[in-house]
Design a protein around this motif. Structure first.
Motif, PDB file in Angstrom:
ATOM      1  N   ASP A 165      62.136  68.168 -41.612  1.00 44.53           N
ATOM      2  CA  ASP A 165      60.727  67.991 -41.966  1.00 44.53           C
ATOM      3  C   ASP A 165      59.904  67.565 -40.750  1.00 44.53           C
ATOM      4  OD1 ASP A 165      61.255  68.607 -44.630  1.00 44.53           O
ATOM      5  OD2 ASP A 165      61.731  66.522 -45.127  1.00 44.53           O
ATOM      6  N   MET A 166      60.578  67.075 -39.725  1.00 49.98           N
ATOM      7  CA  MET A 166      59.883  66.631 -38.521  1.00 49.98           C
ATOM      8  C   MET A 166      59.551  67.837 -37.649  1.00 49.98           C
ATOM      9  SD  MET A 166      62.303  63.376 -37.519  1.00 49.98           S
ATOM     10  CE  MET A 166      61.229  62.866 -36.173  1.00 49.98           C
ATOM     11  N   ASP A 167      58.333  67.859 -37.098  1.00 51.91           N
ATOM     12  CA  ASP A 167      57.978  68.887 -36.121  1.00 51.91           C
ATOM     13  C   ASP A 167      58.821  68.680 -34.867  1.00 51.91           C
ATOM     14  OD1 ASP A 167      55.968  70.092 -37.702  1.00 51.91           O
ATOM     15  OD2 ASP A 167      54.594  68.460 -37.168  1.00 51.91           O
ATOM     16  N   TRP A 168      59.019  69.786 -34.145  1.00 48.05           N
ATOM     17  CA  TRP A 168      59.946  69.688 -33.015  1.00 48.05           C
ATOM     18  C   TRP A 168      59.458  68.722 -31.951  1.00 48.05           C
ATOM     19  CZ3 TRP A 168      58.172  70.714 -28.225  1.00 48.05           C
ATOM     20  CH2 TRP A 168      57.099  71.585 -28.072  1.00 48.05           C
ATOM     21  N   TRP A 169      58.161  68.588 -31.753  1.00 47.98           N
ATOM     22  CA  TRP A 169      57.670  67.677 -30.713  1.00 47.98           C
ATOM     23  C   TRP A 169      57.760  66.216 -31.166  1.00 47.98           C
ATOM     24  CZ3 TRP A 169      54.832  71.257 -33.354  1.00 47.98           C
ATOM     25  CH2 TRP A 169      53.884  70.777 -34.269  1.00 47.98           C
ATOM     26  N   GLU A 170      57.998  65.995 -32.467  1.00 42.52           N
ATOM     27  CA  GLU A 170      58.283  64.652 -32.962  1.00 42.52           C
ATOM     28  C   GLU A 170      59.778  64.372 -32.916  1.00 42.52           C
ATOM     29  OE1 GLU A 170      54.613  64.355 -36.202  1.00 42.52           O
ATOM     30  OE2 GLU A 170      56.613  64.975 -36.855  1.00 42.52           O
ATOM     31  N   PHE A 171      60.563  65.388 -33.140  1.00 40.79           N
ATOM     32  CA  PHE A 171      62.019  65.223 -33.133  1.00 40.79           C
ATOM     33  C   PHE A 171      62.537  65.047 -31.715  1.00 40.79           C
ATOM     34  CE2 PHE A 171      66.384  66.912 -33.365  1.00 40.79           C
ATOM     35  CZ  PHE A 171      66.891  66.103 -34.367  1.00 40.79           C
ATOM     36  N   PHE A 172      62.054  65.899 -30.798  1.00 40.38           N
ATOM     37  CA  PHE A 172      62.453  65.792 -29.395  1.00 40.38           C
ATOM     38  C   PHE A 172      61.353  65.037 -28.647  1.00 40.38           C
ATOM     39  CE2 PHE A 172      64.325  69.879 -30.813  1.00 40.38           C
ATOM     40  CZ  PHE A 172      65.666  69.540 -30.695  1.00 40.38           C
ATOM     41  N   ASP A 228      57.043  75.354 -36.063  1.00 41.02           N
ATOM     42  CA  ASP A 228      55.647  75.460 -35.673  1.00 41.02           C
ATOM     43  C   ASP A 228      55.506  75.870 -34.212  1.00 41.02           C
ATOM     44  OD1 ASP A 228      55.194  72.703 -37.766  1.00 41.02           O
ATOM     45  OD2 ASP A 228      54.391  74.692 -38.137  1.00 41.02           O
ATOM     46  N   PRO A 229      54.480  76.699 -33.891  1.00 36.03           N
ATOM     47  CA  PRO A 229      54.364  77.258 -32.549  1.00 36.03           C
ATOM     48  C   PRO A 229      53.900  76.286 -31.497  1.00 36.03           C
ATOM     49  CG  PRO A 229      52.530  77.981 -33.906  1.00 36.03           C
ATOM     50  CD  PRO A 229      53.470  77.241 -34.807  1.00 36.03           C
ATOM     51  N   SER A 230      53.131  75.281 -31.860  1.00 34.01           N
ATOM     52  CA  SER A 230      52.606  74.369 -30.845  1.00 34.01           C
ATOM     53  C   SER A 230      52.334  73.022 -31.477  1.00 34.01           C
ATOM     54  CB  SER A 230      51.306  74.916 -30.240  1.00 34.01           C
ATOM     55  OG  SER A 230      50.339  75.092 -31.253  1.00 34.01           O
ATOM     56  N   PRO A 231      52.421  71.936 -30.712  1.00 27.74           N
ATOM     57  CA  PRO A 231      52.241  70.604 -31.275  1.00 27.74           C
ATOM     58  C   PRO A 231      50.809  70.328 -31.661  1.00 27.74           C
ATOM     59  CG  PRO A 231      52.498  70.483 -28.896  1.00 27.74           C
ATOM     60  CD  PRO A 231      52.756  71.898 -29.284  1.00 27.74           C
ATOM     61  N   LYS A 232      50.657  69.658 -32.811  1.00 22.21           N
ATOM     62  CA  LYS A 232      49.336  69.217 -33.233  1.00 22.21           C
ATOM     63  C   LYS A 232      48.996  67.882 -32.558  1.00 22.21           C
ATOM     64  CE  LYS A 232      50.576  71.136 -37.733  1.00 22.21           C
ATOM     65  NZ  LYS A 232      50.949  70.797 -39.099  1.00 22.21           N
ATOM     66  N   SER A 233      50.030  67.159 -32.196  1.00 25.04           N
ATOM     67  CA  SER A 233      49.827  65.858 -31.577  1.00 25.04           C
ATOM     68  C   SER A 233      51.017  65.559 -30.693  1.00 25.04           C
ATOM     69  CB  SER A 233      49.694  64.774 -32.659  1.00 25.04           C
ATOM     70  OG  SER A 233      49.728  63.501 -32.080  1.00 25.04           O
ATOM     71  N   THR A 234      50.800  64.848 -29.628  1.00 29.51           N
ATOM     72  CA  THR A 234      51.896  64.489 -28.726  1.00 29.51           C
ATOM     73  C   THR A 234      52.249  63.014 -28.855  1.00 29.51           C
ATOM     74  OG1 THR A 234      50.289  64.077 -26.960  1.00 29.51           O
ATOM     75  CG2 THR A 234      51.288  66.255 -27.050  1.00 29.51           C
ATOM     76  N   ALA A 235      51.809  62.408 -29.950  1.00 29.20           N
ATOM     77  CA  ALA A 235      52.112  60.999 -30.147  1.00 29.20           C
ATOM     78  C   ALA A 235      53.606  60.816 -30.359  1.00 29.20           C
ATOM     79  CB  ALA A 235      51.349  60.471 -31.367  1.00 29.20           C
ATOM     80  N   HIS A 236      54.175  59.792 -29.763  1.00 22.50           N
ATOM     81  CA  HIS A 236      55.592  59.508 -29.916  1.00 22.50           C
ATOM     82  C   HIS A 236      55.854  58.958 -31.303  1.00 22.50           C
ATOM     83  CE1 HIS A 236      57.061  60.019 -25.747  1.00 22.50           C
ATOM     84  NE2 HIS A 236      55.765  59.869 -25.480  1.00 22.50           N
ATOM     85  N   SER A 237      57.044  59.257 -31.799  1.00 27.36           N
ATOM     86  CA  SER A 237      57.467  58.705 -33.091  1.00 27.36           C
ATOM     87  C   SER A 237      58.944  58.417 -33.001  1.00 27.36           C
ATOM     88  CB  SER A 237      57.191  59.709 -34.213  1.00 27.36           C
ATOM     89  OG  SER A 237      57.912  60.901 -34.008  1.00 27.36           O
ATOM     90  N   THR A 238      59.433  57.651 -33.965  1.00 29.39           N
ATOM     91  CA  THR A 238      60.834  57.319 -33.972  1.00 29.39           C
ATOM     92  C   THR A 238      61.659  58.573 -34.197  1.00 29.39           C
ATOM     93  OG1 THR A 238      60.302  55.170 -34.887  1.00 29.39           O
ATOM     94  CG2 THR A 238      62.576  55.893 -35.076  1.00 29.39           C
ATOM     95  N   SER A 239      62.589  58.842 -33.317  1.00 34.26           N
ATOM     96  CA  SER A 239      63.359  60.083 -33.398  1.00 34.26           C
ATOM     97  C   SER A 239      64.772  59.834 -32.908  1.00 34.26           C
ATOM     98  CB  SER A 239      62.696  61.166 -32.548  1.00 34.26           C
ATOM     99  OG  SER A 239      63.570  62.249 -32.362  1.00 34.26           O
ATOM    100  N   PRO A 240      65.752  60.551 -33.483  1.00 34.99           N
ATOM    101  CA  PRO A 240      67.128  60.398 -33.028  1.00 34.99           C
ATOM    102  C   PRO A 240      67.318  60.815 -31.582  1.00 34.99           C
ATOM    103  CG  PRO A 240      67.028  61.559 -35.129  1.00 34.99           C
ATOM    104  CD  PRO A 240      65.634  61.455 -34.616  1.00 34.99           C
ATOM    105  N   THR A 241      66.438  61.650 -31.040  1.00 34.87           N
ATOM    106  CA  THR A 241      66.624  62.169 -29.683  1.00 34.87           C
ATOM    107  C   THR A 241      65.673  61.529 -28.697  1.00 34.87           C
ATOM    108  OG1 THR A 241      65.143  64.006 -30.158  1.00 34.87           O
ATOM    109  CG2 THR A 241      67.458  64.363 -30.550  1.00 34.87           C
ATOM    110  N   HIS A 242      65.161  60.361 -29.006  1.00 34.52           N
ATOM    111  CA  HIS A 242      64.263  59.685 -28.072  1.00 34.52           C
ATOM    112  C   HIS A 242      65.063  59.105 -26.914  1.00 34.52           C
ATOM    113  CE1 HIS A 242      60.816  57.536 -26.579  1.00 34.52           C
ATOM    114  NE2 HIS A 242      61.467  56.392 -26.699  1.00 34.52           N
TER     115      HIS A 242
END
Length: 477
Positions: free
Chosen positions: A54-61, A463-477
């Protein structure tokens, strides 16, 4: 009055026949896919309806250099651009099928001047000037045009899902290549650190040998250990170059000497458990399943189209305009023509019926392919869940082994200096410490690769491009 009554009767009969044939469109007997998916993944540690997909890729990575590499890949990868062009092609073809249900209007402007001299009786002049407009319309009598449009739409949507699947795969490939690269960086750093240590040991062994404190055997053993470690460097540097080039290839760029990247921390712990959602969510999330579903829809539409083509089609044409042999009276000579024809097979010796039967067999193939795709997706997720669990367990065990090897090599050096331990035991401790660090680095790499594969198997990264580049808690941080 009789004429109107007779016309109404004929029209009513034709309408009734049309409705009867339309109700028997030829697809009602087609079997639906038999999925019967389980309510939960077999090896899933959780039953949460949420999923990491459910996480966008720019939130996951959340690794910033990795984000940049993924963005450049999605923008420049040639396979991705080719898939987009394929979508544009099918979108245009779908537009053709949509307007096929509308009349086609054509216009003609012409002039000719013909002369004849039959039997030598003199020249006969025959000029002609034309201004005509024609309207042709194929009536969607048995739904053939509707089925053709549905088939074209399904093929178009399938290409969209193909592009989405490629995007998801590229993100996974880039992330995997990135983690392999930084793991190789880490391994090379470990080798170089070990090489410095063994260089110091070699120098000490040389001094002790030349001073008569140890035998030549100890000195030669130190040289062997140093040479063995040094021989690892060229191969690792070559592997790093290949891994870096693999990433630039995915980005659609020429090889670069350096790619900005982070370091792999040997002390970072990834989550023990990750939410994977429920199996039914795969049908909506994974583009390969949605593509298979659209292929099934296209196959069903082809069945309806082949069935409708067994019956006559009705075309109506209307032409009108001006036609005269003199320009002076051109606008005083209107011309019209109305025509209609019903064309259909009388004896085709079963050709259309066999095509219809073949289309139903093709539908069955598409149905089985869809069912197999769902089973395969479910199996991929189950394997990915177990792979991540075992990779996490392995990383924890390798971490404990590395801690023990660190203490072992420290104690070995102390006891050797105190004279209670042979140098061969020190070398054994050093080798075990080196192997433990390399093993931990590889275990962490495998853990990252496993989490990337799980994210992909669940359908993450669309999704093709990030809507936001804000960092979030992610397993790959």
């Amino acid at each position: 009055m009789r004429y109107n009554l007779k016309s109404n009767i004929i029209l009513s009969v034709l309408l009734a026949c049309t409705m009867a044939f339309a109700s028997c469109s030829g697809v009602k007997g087609l079997a639906k896919p038999d999925l019967q998916m389980p309510s939960a993944f077999m090896d899933s540690p959780t039953t949460d309806s949420l999923s990491i997909a459910d996480m966008d890729w720019w939130e996951f990575f959340t690794d910033e250099p990795l984000r940049e590499i993924i963005m450049r890949t999605l923008e420049n990868n040639r396979d991705m651009l080719k898939a987009q062009a394929r979508v544009d092609e099918l979108r245009a073809l779908y537009g053709v099928e949509k307007v096929n249900m509308l009349p086609e209007i054509t216009g003609t402007v012409g002039a000719d001047h013909e002369t004849n001299n039959y039997h030598g009786d003199g020249v006969d002049k025959d000029p002609e000037f034309d201004l005509k407009l024609s309207v042709g319309w194929e009536i969607n009598l048995w739904g053939a045009l509707t089925w053709a449009r549905r088939q074209s739409k399904a093929k178009y949507v399938a290409t969209v899902e193909d592009m989405r699947a490629m995007r998801m795969t590229l993100i996974s490939q880039v992330a995997s290549a990135y983690f392999r690269l930084i793991a190789l960086d880490n391994e090379l750093e470990i080798v170089r650190q070990t090489l410095l240590t063994r260089q110091e040991s070699l120098e000490q062994a040389r001094l002790r040998f030349e001073g008569g404190l140890t035998s030549e055997t100890v000195y030669q053993q130190a040289k062997v250990e140093y040479a063995t470690t040094a021989s690892l460097v060229p191969n690792l540097e070559s592997e790093i170059n290949k891994a870096r080039n693999a990433i630039t290839l995915l980005m659609g760029e020429y090889p670069e000497k350096e790619i900005r990247r982070s370091a792999l921390s040997l002390y970072e712990n990834l989550p023990e458990r990750l939410p994977v959602g429920v199996p039914s969510s795969l049908l909506q999330r994974r583009p390969d399943l949605r593509r298979a579903q659209q292929n099934l829809e296209a196959a069903m539409a082809d069945v309806g189209l082949k069935y409708a083509n067994r019956f006559p089609n009705l075309k109506i044409s209307l032409s009108g305009g001006l036609e005269n042999d003199e320009l002076s009276t051109f606008f005083k000579s209107p011309w019209t023509y109305v025509g209609g024809n019903i064309a259909g097979p009388i004896f085709d010796f079963g050709r259309r019926k066999k095509k219809y039967e073949a289309s139903k067999a093709a539908y069955e193939q598409a149905r089985y392919s869809y069912e197999q795709a769902v089973i395969s997706a479910f199996t991929e997720v189950s394997n990915a869940v177990v792979d991540y669990q075992k990779a996490h367990e392995s990383a924890l065990l390798k971490s404990e082994l590395c801690d023990a090897a660190t203490k072992y090599v420290q104690l070995a050096h102390v006891q050797y200096r105190g004279g209670s331990l042979n140098y061969i035991d020190v070398l054994d401790a050093q080798r075990r410490f080196f192997d433990a660090r390399i093993g931990l680095s590889n275990a962490l790499r495998n853990e990252y690769l496993a989490i990337v594969n799980l994210y992909k198997a669940l359908g993450g990264g669309l999704d093709p491009s990030p809507k936001s580049t804000a960092h979030s808690t992610s397993p790959t941080h």
